[in-house]
Design an enzyme around this catalytic site. Sequence first.
Site, PDB file in Angstrom:
ATOM      1  N   SER A 119      -3.251  -4.622   3.813  1.00 50.59           N
ATOM      2  CA  SER A 119      -2.139  -3.567   3.617  1.00 50.59           C
ATOM      3  C   SER A 119      -1.470  -3.136   5.103  1.00 50.59           C
ATOM      4  CB  SER A 119      -2.740  -2.576   3.044  1.00 50.59           C
ATOM      5  OG  SER A 119      -4.008  -2.016   3.953  1.00 50.59           O
ATOM      6  N   HIS A 140       1.501  -8.415  -0.349  1.00 53.30           N
ATOM      7  CA  HIS A 140       0.895  -7.053  -0.160  1.00 53.30           C
ATOM      8  C   HIS A 140       0.942  -6.591  -1.772  1.00 53.30           C
ATOM      9  CE1 HIS A 140       0.021  -2.718   0.873  1.00 53.30           C
ATOM     10  NE2 HIS A 140      -1.049  -3.197   0.388  1.00 53.30           N
ATOM     11  N   GLU A 152       4.740  -6.024  -1.680  1.00 49.71           N
ATOM     12  CA  GLU A 152       5.643  -6.323  -0.243  1.00 49.71           C
ATOM     13  C   GLU A 152       5.482  -7.763   0.173  1.00 49.71           C
ATOM     14  OE1 GLU A 152       5.622  -2.194   2.031  1.00 49.71           O
ATOM     15  OE2 GLU A 152       3.382  -3.141   1.929  1.00 49.71           O
ATOM     16  N   ASN A 191       2.770   1.577   3.626  1.00 52.04           N
ATOM     17  CA  ASN A 191       1.810   2.684   4.362  1.00 52.04           C
ATOM     18  C   ASN A 191       2.391   3.175   5.386  1.00 52.04           C
ATOM     19  OD1 ASN A 191      -0.395   2.353   2.612  1.00 52.04           O
ATOM     20  ND2 ASN A 191      -1.149   0.073   3.704  1.00 52.04           N
TER      21      ASN A 191
END
Length: 287
Positions: A119, A140, A152, A191
């Site tokens: 991540s 991801h 992702e 993130n």
Amino acid sequence: MTIKKIGVLGAGAMGGGIAHLAAQKGFEVVLCDVDMKFVEAGVAKMTKLMDKSITKGKITAEDKEAILARITKTTNLEDFAEVDFFIEAIIEDLDIKKTALAKVDKILRPEVIMGSNTSSMSITALAASTSRPDKFLGTHFFNPAQVMRLCELIRGAMTSDETMQRAADLASALGKTSVEVKKDTPGFIVNRCMMPQFLEAIRLVDEGVATPQDIDTAVKMGLNYPMGPFELMDLTGIDIAAFVTDYFYAETGRELWKAPHALKSMIRAGRLGDKTGAGWYTDRVKK
């Protein structure tokens, strides 16, 4: 090369979820972990979720058996020899990931693409542990992988256009919308956007501005988020939030990423969220 069989290393929440998703979509899956008890626990979680889906009329008992039959359970990395696409989903520790990836790289056929479900970590650094950096990328998925719609896809410094396209095609076959992260940066897209909100919410607690419960309520009702930051940290793991924060700070040196005191206190107290039975909340763990 047609992708028919997917290898997944790591049978935890993310690896098990990805394996479940792939088998559900008709792919053969090789699910591997260091101990069979982890693999069995991952499959047990899938079984429990499918039993609920049967009760709700979303799938049949026959569907469930067919999905489970497509999953090969193993602790032997050699079983990845015949997979057509590989996804690593183990602990967020760079050295452990690199060691595992180097071993799997020697087993996979030369044409097989390797993806990491990290991540936050550098895809370029992970790819460097293999002999195929052009065929390595970040894949991801989000928790739970069976439900969350996004994947992702992150380029490393050497990732080829063909690798990105094949990964995008696989994501689509798995029912996901994919976005391309063109530059290998800590935290990628989601993130990088989410973690500052986590940290600012924790700082509000540190400063005595509001409780975690009231902050969650404010965020959900004021921003229309499905979960508040503290609920989400409990679900995904407070230790994961702390690790990502520390990694961002080590990589960038930006004060933004310094871990607030309250976050450190939770880790020291062993309150890591739902998986330990207590986190910011003490009553969120679902039976």
